[in-house]
Write a protein that holds these residues in place. Structure first.
Motif, PDB file in Angstrom:
ATOM      1  N   ALA A 196       0.852  -1.196   0.000  1.00  0.00           N
ATOM      2  CA  ALA A 196       0.000   0.000   0.000  1.00  0.00           C
ATOM      3  C   ALA A 196       0.881   1.237   0.000  1.00  0.00           C
ATOM      4  O   ALA A 196       2.054   1.191   0.404  1.00  0.00           O
ATOM      5  CB  ALA A 196      -0.928   0.000   1.216  1.00  0.00           C
ATOM      6  N   THR A 197       0.304   2.349  -0.443  1.00  0.00           N
ATOM      7  CA  THR A 197       1.025   3.621  -0.512  1.00  0.00           C
ATOM      8  C   THR A 197       0.597   4.515   0.646  1.00  0.00           C
ATOM      9  O   THR A 197      -0.595   4.654   0.923  1.00  0.00           O
ATOM     10  CB  THR A 197       0.737   4.342  -1.836  1.00  0.00           C
ATOM     11  OG1 THR A 197       1.107   3.493  -2.921  1.00  0.00           O
ATOM     12  CG2 THR A 197       1.504   5.646  -1.922  1.00  0.00           C
ATOM     13  N   ILE A 198       1.560   5.114   1.312  1.00  0.00           N
ATOM     14  CA  ILE A 198       1.249   6.079   2.365  1.00  0.00           C
ATOM     15  C   ILE A 198       0.861   7.395   1.707  1.00  0.00           C
ATOM     16  O   ILE A 198       1.637   7.981   0.951  1.00  0.00           O
ATOM     17  CB  ILE A 198       2.448   6.276   3.310  1.00  0.00           C
ATOM     18  CG1 ILE A 198       2.717   4.984   4.086  1.00  0.00           C
ATOM     19  CG2 ILE A 198       2.191   7.435   4.274  1.00  0.00           C
ATOM     20  CD1 ILE A 198       3.923   5.047   4.993  1.00  0.00           C
ATOM     21  N   LEU A 199      -0.353   7.848   1.978  1.00  0.00           N
ATOM     22  CA  LEU A 199      -0.837   9.096   1.400  1.00  0.00           C
ATOM     23  C   LEU A 199      -0.439  10.296   2.232  1.00  0.00           C
ATOM     24  O   LEU A 199       0.070  11.286   1.726  1.00  0.00           O
ATOM     25  CB  LEU A 199      -2.361   9.061   1.266  1.00  0.00           C
ATOM     26  CG  LEU A 199      -2.954   8.009   0.340  1.00  0.00           C
ATOM     27  CD1 LEU A 199      -4.471   8.078   0.394  1.00  0.00           C
ATOM     28  CD2 LEU A 199      -2.460   8.209  -1.078  1.00  0.00           C
ATOM     29  N   ASN A 200      -0.690  10.190   3.538  1.00  0.00           N
ATOM     30  CA  ASN A 200      -0.510  11.369   4.376  1.00  0.00           C
ATOM     31  C   ASN A 200      -0.429  10.967   5.841  1.00  0.00           C
ATOM     32  O   ASN A 200      -1.217  10.152   6.306  1.00  0.00           O
ATOM     33  CB  ASN A 200      -1.687  12.327   4.158  1.00  0.00           C
ATOM     34  CG  ASN A 200      -1.541  13.610   4.946  1.00  0.00           C
ATOM     35  OD1 ASN A 200      -0.448  14.130   5.099  1.00  0.00           O
ATOM     36  ND2 ASN A 200      -2.654  14.116   5.462  1.00  0.00           N
ATOM     37  N   TRP A 201       0.544  11.517   6.545  1.00  0.00           N
ATOM     38  CA  TRP A 201       0.621  11.343   7.995  1.00  0.00           C
ATOM     39  C   TRP A 201      -0.163  12.476   8.646  1.00  0.00           C
ATOM     40  O   TRP A 201       0.112  13.651   8.404  1.00  0.00           O
ATOM     41  CB  TRP A 201       2.070  11.368   8.483  1.00  0.00           C
ATOM     42  CG  TRP A 201       2.838  10.118   8.163  1.00  0.00           C
ATOM     43  CD1 TRP A 201       3.644   9.907   7.095  1.00  0.00           C
ATOM     44  CD2 TRP A 201       2.855   8.910   8.928  1.00  0.00           C
ATOM     45  NE1 TRP A 201       4.168   8.641   7.130  1.00  0.00           N
ATOM     46  CE2 TRP A 201       3.714   7.999   8.248  1.00  0.00           C
ATOM     47  CE3 TRP A 201       2.242   8.506  10.122  1.00  0.00           C
ATOM     48  CZ2 TRP A 201       3.954   6.717   8.720  1.00  0.00           C
ATOM     49  CZ3 TRP A 201       2.482   7.221  10.588  1.00  0.00           C
ATOM     50  CH2 TRP A 201       3.322   6.341   9.902  1.00  0.00           C
ATOM     51  N   LEU A 202      -1.143  12.128   9.463  1.00  0.00           N
ATOM     52  CA  LEU A 202      -1.933  13.139  10.170  1.00  0.00           C
ATOM     53  C   LEU A 202      -1.297  13.506  11.503  1.00  0.00           C
ATOM     54  O   LEU A 202      -1.707  14.474  12.141  1.00  0.00           O
ATOM     55  CB  LEU A 202      -3.356  12.626  10.404  1.00  0.00           C
ATOM     56  CG  LEU A 202      -4.110  12.216   9.127  1.00  0.00           C
ATOM     57  CD1 LEU A 202      -5.506  11.709   9.477  1.00  0.00           C
ATOM     58  CD2 LEU A 202      -4.199  13.374   8.153  1.00  0.00           C
ATOM     59  N   LYS A 203      -0.330  12.707  11.908  1.00  0.00           N
ATOM     60  CA  LYS A 203       0.412  12.976  13.135  1.00  0.00           C
ATOM     61  C   LYS A 203       1.897  12.964  12.823  1.00  0.00           C
ATOM     62  O   LYS A 203       2.338  12.356  11.844  1.00  0.00           O
ATOM     63  CB  LYS A 203       0.099  11.920  14.208  1.00  0.00           C
ATOM     64  CG  LYS A 203      -1.367  11.871  14.644  1.00  0.00           C
ATOM     65  CD  LYS A 203      -1.750  13.111  15.420  1.00  0.00           C
ATOM     66  CE  LYS A 203      -3.199  13.050  15.885  1.00  0.00           C
ATOM     67  NZ  LYS A 203      -3.587  14.234  16.676  1.00  0.00           N
ATOM     68  N   VAL A 250      -3.696   5.611   4.021  1.00  0.00           N
ATOM     69  CA  VAL A 250      -2.984   4.761   3.071  1.00  0.00           C
ATOM     70  C   VAL A 250      -3.911   4.433   1.912  1.00  0.00           C
ATOM     71  O   VAL A 250      -5.132   4.577   2.009  1.00  0.00           O
ATOM     72  CB  VAL A 250      -2.489   3.460   3.744  1.00  0.00           C
ATOM     73  CG1 VAL A 250      -1.496   3.778   4.851  1.00  0.00           C
ATOM     74  CG2 VAL A 250      -3.658   2.648   4.293  1.00  0.00           C
ATOM     75  N   ALA A 251      -3.328   3.969   0.806  1.00  0.00           N
ATOM     76  CA  ALA A 251      -4.134   3.671  -0.376  1.00  0.00           C
ATOM     77  C   ALA A 251      -3.534   2.511  -1.140  1.00  0.00           C
ATOM     78  O   ALA A 251      -2.315   2.300  -1.163  1.00  0.00           O
ATOM     79  CB  ALA A 251      -4.220   4.892  -1.284  1.00  0.00           C
ATOM     80  N   ASP A 257      -8.954   3.282  -0.403  1.00  0.00           N
ATOM     81  CA  ASP A 257      -8.243   4.174   0.506  1.00  0.00           C
ATOM     82  C   ASP A 257      -8.710   3.859   1.916  1.00  0.00           C
ATOM     83  O   ASP A 257      -9.864   3.489   2.127  1.00  0.00           O
ATOM     84  CB  ASP A 257      -8.551   5.642   0.208  1.00  0.00           C
ATOM     85  CG  ASP A 257      -8.015   6.071  -1.141  1.00  0.00           C
ATOM     86  OD1 ASP A 257      -7.168   5.352  -1.691  1.00  0.00           O
ATOM     87  OD2 ASP A 257      -8.453   7.118  -1.630  1.00  0.00           O
ATOM     88  N   SER A 258      -7.846   4.008   2.888  1.00  0.00           N
ATOM     89  CA  SER A 258      -8.225   3.674   4.251  1.00  0.00           C
ATOM     90  C   SER A 258      -7.446   4.512   5.239  1.00  0.00           C
ATOM     91  O   SER A 258      -6.409   5.101   4.910  1.00  0.00           O
ATOM     92  CB  SER A 258      -7.971   2.182   4.522  1.00  0.00           C
ATOM     93  OG  SER A 258      -8.454   1.821   5.801  1.00  0.00           O
TER      94      SER A 258
END
Length: 435
Positions: A18-25, A40-41, A46-47
Protein backbone atom coordinates in the motif's frame (compact mmCIF):
# COMPACT_ATOMS: atom_id res chain seq x y z
CA UNK A 1 6.67 2.48 28.94
CA UNK A 2 5.68 -0.20 26.38
CA UNK A 3 6.78 0.19 22.77
CA UNK A 4 4.13 -0.56 20.16
CA UNK A 5 4.95 -1.36 16.55
CA UNK A 6 2.35 0.01 14.13
CA UNK A 7 2.28 -2.15 10.99
CA UNK A 8 0.84 -1.58 7.54
CA UNK A 9 -2.63 -3.16 7.82
CA UNK A 10 -4.01 -5.86 5.61
CA UNK A 11 -6.14 -4.50 2.74
CA UNK A 12 -7.45 -7.72 1.24
CA UNK A 13 -6.28 -11.15 0.18
CA UNK A 14 -4.82 -10.08 -3.17
CA UNK A 15 -3.10 -6.90 -1.95
CA UNK A 16 0.55 -7.12 -0.90
CA UNK A 17 1.47 -3.45 -0.56
CA UNK A 18 0.00 0.00 0.00
CA UNK A 19 1.02 3.62 -0.51
CA UNK A 20 1.25 6.08 2.36
CA UNK A 21 -0.84 9.10 1.40
CA UNK A 22 -0.51 11.37 4.38
CA UNK A 23 0.62 11.34 7.99
CA UNK A 24 -1.93 13.14 10.17
CA UNK A 25 0.41 12.98 13.13
CA UNK A 26 4.13 13.65 13.48
CA UNK A 27 6.89 12.47 15.80
CA UNK A 28 6.24 13.71 19.32
CA UNK A 29 2.48 14.02 18.87
CA UNK A 30 0.19 12.45 21.46
CA UNK A 31 -2.39 10.04 20.08
CA UNK A 32 -5.46 8.42 21.56
CA UNK A 33 -6.69 4.89 21.02
CA UNK A 34 -8.57 4.57 17.68
CA UNK A 35 -7.48 8.07 16.60
CA UNK A 36 -6.45 8.17 12.94
CA UNK A 37 -2.68 8.42 12.49
CA UNK A 38 -2.25 8.18 8.71
CA UNK A 39 -4.03 7.54 5.43
CA UNK A 40 -2.98 4.76 3.07
CA UNK A 41 -4.13 3.67 -0.38
CA UNK A 42 -4.02 0.73 -2.74
CA UNK A 43 -5.31 0.49 -6.30
CA UNK A 44 -8.64 -0.66 -4.86
CA UNK A 45 -9.34 1.27 -1.67
CA UNK A 46 -8.24 4.17 0.51
CA UNK A 47 -8.22 3.67 4.25
CA UNK A 48 -7.29 5.24 7.56
CA UNK A 49 -4.96 3.58 10.03
CA UNK A 50 -5.96 4.15 13.67
CA UNK A 51 -3.78 4.09 16.75
CA UNK A 52 -4.00 0.83 18.74
CA UNK A 53 -3.41 2.62 22.06
CA UNK A 54 -2.90 5.88 23.89
CA UNK A 55 0.65 7.14 23.66
CA UNK A 56 3.23 9.28 21.88
CA UNK A 57 4.62 8.71 18.40
CA UNK A 58 8.35 8.22 18.79
CA UNK A 59 9.34 7.28 15.26
CA UNK A 60 7.92 7.39 11.71
CA UNK A 61 9.68 5.00 9.37
CA UNK A 62 8.22 5.91 5.96
CA UNK A 63 7.39 9.15 4.15
CA UNK A 64 4.25 10.03 2.13
CA UNK A 65 4.08 8.44 -1.34
CA UNK A 66 6.33 5.56 -0.28
CA UNK A 67 5.06 2.06 -1.07
CA UNK A 68 5.18 -0.30 1.90
CA UNK A 69 4.61 -4.05 2.10
CA UNK A 70 1.66 -5.29 4.13
CA UNK A 71 2.71 -6.20 7.67
CA UNK A 72 5.82 -4.01 7.66
CA UNK A 73 6.40 -1.69 10.63
CA UNK A 74 5.62 1.91 9.67
CA UNK A 75 5.79 3.70 13.03
CA UNK A 76 6.70 3.23 16.70
CA UNK A 77 4.40 4.39 19.50
CA UNK A 78 5.36 4.73 23.16
CA UNK A 79 2.20 3.52 24.90
CA UNK A 80 1.37 5.29 28.17
CA UNK A 81 -0.06 2.15 29.74
CA UNK A 82 -3.44 3.72 30.60
CA UNK A 83 -5.27 1.55 28.07
CA UNK A 84 -4.89 -2.03 27.06
CA UNK A 85 -3.19 -2.32 23.68
CA UNK A 86 -5.44 -3.94 21.09
CA UNK A 87 -3.12 -6.86 20.54
CA UNK A 88 -2.08 -9.66 22.86
CA UNK A 89 1.57 -9.77 23.93
CA UNK A 90 3.55 -12.65 22.52
CA UNK A 91 5.85 -14.59 24.81
CA UNK A 92 8.89 -13.18 23.00
CA UNK A 93 7.72 -9.58 23.28
CA UNK A 94 6.84 -9.55 26.95
CA UNK A 95 10.40 -9.23 28.33
CA UNK A 96 11.16 -6.20 26.14
CA UNK A 97 7.67 -4.78 26.55
CA UNK A 98 7.38 -4.64 22.75
CA UNK A 99 4.00 -5.54 21.29
CA UNK A 100 2.74 -5.94 17.75
CA UNK A 101 -0.61 -4.62 16.64
CA UNK A 102 -2.95 -6.83 14.67
CA UNK A 103 -3.63 -5.31 11.25
CA UNK A 104 -7.23 -4.22 10.84
CA UNK A 105 -9.22 -5.38 7.85
CA UNK A 106 -10.28 -2.60 5.53
CA UNK A 107 -14.05 -2.22 5.50
CA UNK A 108 -15.34 -2.94 2.04
CA UNK A 109 -18.31 -1.28 0.35
CA UNK A 110 -21.81 -2.81 0.46
CA UNK A 111 -25.00 -1.98 -1.40
CA UNK A 112 -25.92 1.64 -0.93
CA UNK A 113 -22.49 2.67 0.36
CA UNK A 114 -19.77 3.87 -1.94
CA UNK A 115 -16.20 2.67 -1.37
CA UNK A 116 -13.83 5.07 0.35
CA UNK A 117 -11.69 5.41 -2.76
CA UNK A 118 -14.57 6.48 -4.98
CA UNK A 119 -15.96 8.70 -2.24
CA UNK A 120 -12.63 10.53 -2.31
CA UNK A 121 -13.03 11.07 -6.06
CA UNK A 122 -16.61 12.31 -5.83
CA UNK A 123 -15.80 14.72 -3.03
CA UNK A 124 -12.45 16.24 -4.02
CA UNK A 125 -13.39 19.67 -2.75
CA UNK A 126 -13.43 21.27 0.68
CA UNK A 127 -14.14 17.95 2.41
CA UNK A 128 -11.21 15.56 1.98
CA UNK A 129 -13.68 12.75 1.42
CA UNK A 130 -12.28 10.01 3.64
CA UNK A 131 -14.69 7.97 5.75
CA UNK A 132 -13.53 6.23 8.90
CA UNK A 133 -14.43 2.56 9.40
CA UNK A 134 -16.73 3.62 12.22
CA UNK A 135 -18.67 6.03 9.99
CA UNK A 136 -18.92 3.39 7.23
CA UNK A 137 -20.19 0.85 9.76
CA UNK A 138 -22.90 3.23 11.00
CA UNK A 139 -23.87 4.12 7.43
CA UNK A 140 -24.23 0.46 6.50
CA UNK A 141 -26.25 -0.32 9.61
CA UNK A 142 -28.62 2.60 9.02
CA UNK A 143 -28.86 1.98 5.25
CA UNK A 144 -27.57 5.45 4.38
CA UNK A 145 -27.24 6.07 0.66
CA UNK A 146 -24.34 7.73 -1.14
CA UNK A 147 -26.27 10.96 -1.60
CA UNK A 148 -27.14 11.10 2.08
CA UNK A 149 -23.51 10.67 3.13
CA UNK A 150 -22.50 13.41 0.70
CA UNK A 151 -25.07 15.75 2.20
CA UNK A 152 -23.63 15.51 5.71
CA UNK A 153 -21.46 18.46 6.78
CA UNK A 154 -18.35 17.17 8.50
CA UNK A 155 -17.08 18.95 11.62
CA UNK A 156 -13.82 17.05 11.89
CA UNK A 157 -10.37 18.08 10.72
CA UNK A 158 -10.43 19.04 7.05
CA UNK A 159 -14.22 18.81 7.03
CA UNK A 160 -14.24 15.10 7.75
CA UNK A 161 -17.45 13.40 8.73
CA UNK A 162 -17.38 12.23 12.34
CA UNK A 163 -19.63 9.84 14.24
CA UNK A 164 -21.41 12.78 15.90
CA UNK A 165 -22.14 14.29 12.45
CA UNK A 166 -23.77 11.07 11.27
CA UNK A 167 -25.77 10.64 14.49
CA UNK A 168 -27.02 14.23 14.24
CA UNK A 169 -28.07 13.62 10.65
CA UNK A 170 -29.90 10.43 11.62
CA UNK A 171 -31.69 12.29 14.39
CA UNK A 172 -33.13 14.77 11.86
CA UNK A 173 -33.41 12.38 8.93
CA UNK A 174 -36.66 12.84 7.04
CA UNK A 175 -36.39 10.40 4.18
CA UNK A 176 -33.80 8.13 2.58
CA UNK A 177 -32.41 8.90 -0.84
CA UNK A 178 -31.94 6.23 -3.51
CA UNK A 179 -28.80 4.15 -3.27
CA UNK A 180 -26.37 3.39 -6.01
CA UNK A 181 -27.30 0.37 -8.13
CA UNK A 182 -24.83 -2.48 -7.84
CA UNK A 183 -23.74 -4.66 -10.71
CA UNK A 184 -23.53 -8.42 -10.28
CA UNK A 185 -20.87 -9.09 -12.87
CA UNK A 186 -18.90 -12.34 -12.87
CA UNK A 187 -15.17 -12.11 -13.37
CA UNK A 188 -13.97 -12.84 -16.87
CA UNK A 189 -11.63 -15.78 -17.46
CA UNK A 190 -10.16 -14.04 -20.50
CA UNK A 191 -6.41 -13.60 -20.19
CA UNK A 192 -5.24 -10.16 -21.27
CA UNK A 193 -2.68 -10.21 -24.10
CA UNK A 194 0.91 -9.30 -23.22
CA UNK A 195 2.08 -5.72 -23.72
CA UNK A 196 5.23 -5.14 -25.73
CA UNK A 197 7.75 -3.00 -23.86
CA UNK A 198 11.00 -1.81 -25.42
CA UNK A 199 13.62 -1.08 -22.79
CA UNK A 200 15.26 2.29 -23.33
CA UNK A 201 12.50 3.53 -25.67
CA UNK A 202 9.19 3.03 -23.95
CA UNK A 203 8.52 4.41 -20.49
CA UNK A 204 6.10 3.55 -17.69
CA UNK A 205 3.90 6.25 -16.16
CA UNK A 206 2.00 5.35 -13.01
CA UNK A 207 -1.66 6.35 -12.94
CA UNK A 208 -2.38 8.89 -10.23
CA UNK A 209 -5.11 8.08 -7.73
CA UNK A 210 -7.84 10.08 -9.46
CA UNK A 211 -7.08 8.46 -12.81
CA UNK A 212 -7.41 5.00 -11.23
CA UNK A 213 -10.78 5.97 -9.76
CA UNK A 214 -12.00 7.37 -13.08
CA UNK A 215 -10.92 4.14 -14.79
CA UNK A 216 -12.82 2.05 -12.25
CA UNK A 217 -15.92 4.24 -12.63
CA UNK A 218 -15.89 3.98 -16.43
CA UNK A 219 -15.43 0.19 -16.42
CA UNK A 220 -18.22 -0.12 -13.83
CA UNK A 221 -20.54 1.89 -16.08
CA UNK A 222 -19.81 -0.24 -19.14
CA UNK A 223 -20.36 -3.43 -17.13
CA UNK A 224 -23.61 -2.09 -15.66
CA UNK A 225 -25.42 -0.36 -18.53
CA UNK A 226 -25.92 -1.63 -22.09
CA UNK A 227 -24.96 1.54 -23.93
CA UNK A 228 -26.78 2.77 -27.05
CA UNK A 229 -25.80 6.03 -28.78
CA UNK A 230 -28.02 8.13 -31.04
CA UNK A 231 -26.99 11.19 -33.09
CA UNK A 232 -28.66 14.26 -34.55
CA UNK A 233 -27.40 17.38 -36.31
CA UNK A 234 -28.60 20.75 -35.06
CA UNK A 235 -28.57 24.24 -36.58
CA UNK A 236 -27.44 26.56 -33.78
CA UNK A 237 -26.99 29.67 -35.94
CA UNK A 238 -29.52 31.66 -33.90
CA UNK A 239 -27.67 30.88 -30.67
CA UNK A 240 -24.25 31.75 -32.13
CA UNK A 241 -25.48 35.02 -33.66
CA UNK A 242 -27.37 36.05 -30.51
CA UNK A 243 -24.43 35.30 -28.21
CA UNK A 244 -21.98 37.16 -30.43
CA UNK A 245 -24.29 40.17 -30.38
CA UNK A 246 -25.02 40.33 -26.62
CA UNK A 247 -22.01 38.80 -24.85
CA UNK A 248 -20.25 42.13 -24.21
CA UNK A 249 -23.46 43.74 -23.00
CA UNK A 250 -24.17 40.70 -20.83
CA UNK A 251 -20.74 40.96 -19.18
CA UNK A 252 -21.14 44.71 -18.59
CA UNK A 253 -24.67 44.41 -17.24
CA UNK A 254 -24.33 41.29 -15.09
CA UNK A 255 -20.58 40.91 -14.51
CA UNK A 256 -20.69 37.36 -15.90
CA UNK A 257 -19.25 35.84 -19.07
CA UNK A 258 -21.85 34.34 -21.37
CA UNK A 259 -20.70 30.97 -22.70
CA UNK A 260 -22.72 28.41 -24.65
CA UNK A 261 -22.91 26.03 -21.68
CA UNK A 262 -25.79 27.71 -19.78
CA UNK A 263 -27.79 27.77 -23.02
CA UNK A 264 -27.18 24.04 -23.48
CA UNK A 265 -28.09 23.35 -19.84
CA UNK A 266 -31.33 25.28 -20.28
CA UNK A 267 -32.26 23.29 -23.39
CA UNK A 268 -31.49 19.97 -21.67
CA UNK A 269 -33.54 20.97 -18.62
CA UNK A 270 -36.54 21.80 -20.80
CA UNK A 271 -36.21 18.47 -22.62
CA UNK A 272 -36.02 16.54 -19.33
CA UNK A 273 -39.18 18.29 -18.15
CA UNK A 274 -40.89 17.00 -21.31
CA UNK A 275 -39.42 13.49 -20.95
CA UNK A 276 -38.98 12.85 -17.19
CA UNK A 277 -38.21 9.14 -17.66
CA UNK A 278 -34.74 10.12 -18.91
CA UNK A 279 -34.09 11.63 -15.45
CA UNK A 280 -34.00 8.32 -13.58
CA UNK A 281 -31.74 5.76 -11.89
CA UNK A 282 -31.99 1.98 -11.77
CA UNK A 283 -32.02 0.15 -8.44
CA UNK A 284 -32.10 -3.58 -9.19
CA UNK A 285 -35.56 -4.07 -10.73
CA UNK A 286 -36.92 -0.69 -9.73
CA UNK A 287 -36.76 2.65 -11.56
CA UNK A 288 -36.22 5.71 -9.38
CA UNK A 289 -37.63 8.83 -11.05
CA UNK A 290 -35.88 11.97 -9.80
CA UNK A 291 -37.97 15.06 -9.25
CA UNK A 292 -34.99 17.42 -9.20
CA UNK A 293 -33.23 18.16 -12.47
CA UNK A 294 -29.54 18.32 -11.58
CA UNK A 295 -27.26 18.67 -14.60
CA UNK A 296 -23.66 17.48 -14.29
CA UNK A 297 -21.01 19.14 -16.47
CA UNK A 298 -18.08 16.89 -17.35
CA UNK A 299 -15.09 19.20 -16.80
CA UNK A 300 -11.43 18.64 -17.62
CA UNK A 301 -9.00 19.56 -14.86
CA UNK A 302 -5.56 21.12 -15.46
CA UNK A 303 -4.04 17.75 -14.50
CA UNK A 304 -5.85 16.10 -17.42
CA UNK A 305 -8.27 14.28 -15.13
CA UNK A 306 -12.03 14.68 -15.14
CA UNK A 307 -14.60 15.89 -12.62
CA UNK A 308 -18.35 16.51 -12.84
CA UNK A 309 -19.62 19.61 -11.00
CA UNK A 310 -23.41 19.82 -10.83
CA UNK A 311 -25.91 22.58 -11.65
CA UNK A 312 -28.60 21.85 -9.04
CA UNK A 313 -32.28 22.43 -9.90
CA UNK A 314 -31.35 23.71 -13.33
CA UNK A 315 -35.00 23.96 -14.38
CA UNK A 316 -35.65 26.55 -11.67
CA UNK A 317 -32.97 28.98 -12.87
CA UNK A 318 -33.17 31.59 -15.62
CA UNK A 319 -30.34 32.08 -18.09
CA UNK A 320 -28.54 34.57 -15.83
CA UNK A 321 -28.78 32.19 -12.89
CA UNK A 322 -27.45 29.35 -15.01
CA UNK A 323 -24.57 31.51 -16.30
CA UNK A 324 -23.55 32.45 -12.75
CA UNK A 325 -23.76 28.84 -11.57
CA UNK A 326 -21.87 27.45 -14.57
CA UNK A 327 -19.09 30.06 -14.32
CA UNK A 328 -18.70 29.47 -10.58
CA UNK A 329 -18.46 25.69 -11.00
CA UNK A 330 -16.01 25.95 -13.92
CA UNK A 331 -13.73 28.37 -12.05
CA UNK A 332 -13.88 26.29 -8.87
CA UNK A 333 -12.99 23.14 -10.83
CA UNK A 334 -9.95 24.82 -12.40
CA UNK A 335 -8.79 26.02 -8.97
CA UNK A 336 -9.55 22.73 -7.19
CA UNK A 337 -12.02 24.56 -4.95
CA UNK A 338 -15.24 22.63 -5.53
CA UNK A 339 -17.25 21.86 -2.42
CA UNK A 340 -18.61 18.34 -1.78
CA UNK A 341 -22.22 19.32 -2.46
CA UNK A 342 -21.18 20.82 -5.83
CA UNK A 343 -20.02 17.49 -7.29
CA UNK A 344 -22.71 15.11 -6.08
CA UNK A 345 -26.33 14.38 -6.87
CA UNK A 346 -26.38 14.81 -10.65
CA UNK A 347 -29.30 13.17 -12.47
CA UNK A 348 -28.14 13.82 -16.06
CA UNK A 349 -24.74 14.78 -17.48
CA UNK A 350 -23.54 16.75 -20.49
CA UNK A 351 -20.05 16.56 -21.98
CA UNK A 352 -18.84 19.27 -24.35
CA UNK A 353 -16.44 17.30 -26.53
CA UNK A 354 -16.46 20.17 -29.02
CA UNK A 355 -14.21 22.09 -26.64
CA UNK A 356 -11.36 19.86 -27.85
CA UNK A 357 -12.32 20.09 -31.51
CA UNK A 358 -14.24 16.80 -31.68
CA UNK A 359 -17.04 16.61 -34.21
CA UNK A 360 -19.02 14.20 -32.03
CA UNK A 361 -18.50 11.63 -29.28
CA UNK A 362 -19.84 8.41 -27.75
CA UNK A 363 -19.86 9.32 -24.04
CA UNK A 364 -19.94 6.78 -21.21
CA UNK A 365 -22.90 7.11 -18.85
CA UNK A 366 -22.12 8.71 -15.49
CA UNK A 367 -23.56 6.14 -13.07
CA UNK A 368 -26.10 5.95 -11.52
CA UNK A 369 -27.66 8.04 -14.29
CA UNK A 370 -29.15 6.48 -17.41
CA UNK A 371 -28.11 8.96 -20.10
CA UNK A 372 -25.38 11.43 -21.05
CA UNK A 373 -25.31 14.01 -23.87
CA UNK A 374 -22.18 14.89 -25.85
CA UNK A 375 -22.01 18.25 -27.60
CA UNK A 376 -19.76 18.44 -30.66
CA UNK A 377 -17.86 21.38 -32.09
CA UNK A 378 -19.86 24.17 -33.74
CA UNK A 379 -18.77 24.48 -37.37
CA UNK A 380 -19.93 26.74 -40.19
CA UNK A 381 -21.05 24.80 -43.25
CA UNK A 382 -23.10 25.45 -46.41
CA UNK A 383 -26.57 24.01 -45.78
CA UNK A 384 -29.77 23.81 -47.80
CA UNK A 385 -32.47 25.79 -46.00
CA UNK A 386 -36.09 26.48 -46.84
CA UNK A 387 -37.13 30.13 -47.17
CA UNK A 388 -40.12 32.03 -48.53
CA UNK A 389 -38.33 31.97 -51.88
CA UNK A 390 -37.82 28.21 -51.76
CA UNK A 391 -34.71 26.14 -51.05
CA UNK A 392 -31.48 28.09 -50.77
CA UNK A 393 -27.89 27.40 -49.80
CA UNK A 394 -26.70 29.39 -46.79
CA UNK A 395 -23.80 29.39 -44.35
CA UNK A 396 -25.08 27.97 -41.05
CA UNK A 397 -23.49 27.10 -37.69
CA UNK A 398 -24.04 23.35 -37.26
CA UNK A 399 -23.40 20.99 -34.35
CA UNK A 400 -23.77 17.25 -33.71
CA UNK A 401 -25.44 15.99 -30.55
CA UNK A 402 -24.90 12.39 -29.40
CA UNK A 403 -26.88 10.76 -26.61
CA UNK A 404 -25.69 7.58 -24.91
CA UNK A 405 -28.45 5.90 -22.93
CA UNK A 406 -28.99 2.82 -20.78
CA UNK A 407 -31.03 0.36 -22.84
CA UNK A 408 -32.26 -1.42 -19.72
CA UNK A 409 -34.76 1.39 -19.13
CA UNK A 410 -34.42 3.79 -22.08
CA UNK A 411 -35.63 2.45 -25.42
CA UNK A 412 -35.00 3.98 -28.83
CA UNK A 413 -38.29 5.88 -28.86
CA UNK A 414 -37.61 7.64 -25.54
CA UNK A 415 -33.92 8.23 -26.29
CA UNK A 416 -34.59 9.51 -29.79
CA UNK A 417 -37.54 11.68 -28.73
CA UNK A 418 -35.56 13.26 -25.91
CA UNK A 419 -32.58 13.94 -28.16
CA UNK A 420 -34.81 15.50 -30.82
CA UNK A 421 -36.43 17.68 -28.15
CA UNK A 422 -33.02 19.02 -27.11
CA UNK A 423 -32.27 19.80 -30.74
CA UNK A 424 -35.62 21.52 -31.21
CA UNK A 425 -35.02 23.65 -28.11
CA UNK A 426 -31.68 24.80 -29.51
CA UNK A 427 -32.96 25.48 -33.01
CA UNK A 428 -35.97 27.40 -31.71
CA UNK A 429 -33.81 29.79 -29.69
CA UNK A 430 -35.19 33.34 -29.88
CA UNK A 431 -32.59 35.58 -31.53
CA UNK A 432 -34.37 38.63 -30.11
CA UNK A 433 -34.22 37.34 -26.53
CA UNK A 434 -33.69 39.97 -23.85
CA UNK A 435 -30.78 39.71 -21.43
Amino acid sequence: MATVELKMPKMGESISEATILNWLKKVGDTVEEDETILEVATDKVDSEVPSPCNGVISEILFEPNEVVEIGKVIAIINADGSTKVKSSLSEESKPSEKVETEPKETIQSTKGIISSSEFKFRNSGENDGFLSPLVISIAQKENLTIEEIQSIDGTGEGGRIRKSDVMQYLKNRKYPLPSRPQANVSKSTYKAPPISFVEGKDRIVEMDRMRKMIADHMVYSKHTSPHVTSYIEVDVSNIVNWRNRVKEEFLTKHGEKLTFTPIFVEAVSNAIAAYPMINVSVDDKKIIVHKDINIGMATALPSGNLIVPVVKNADEKNLLGLAKNVNHLANSARNNALKPDEIGGSTFTISNVGTFGSLMGTPIINQPEVAILALGIIKKRPEVITTDKGDEIAIRSMMYLSLSFDHRVVDGFLGGSFLRKVGDELEAFDINREI
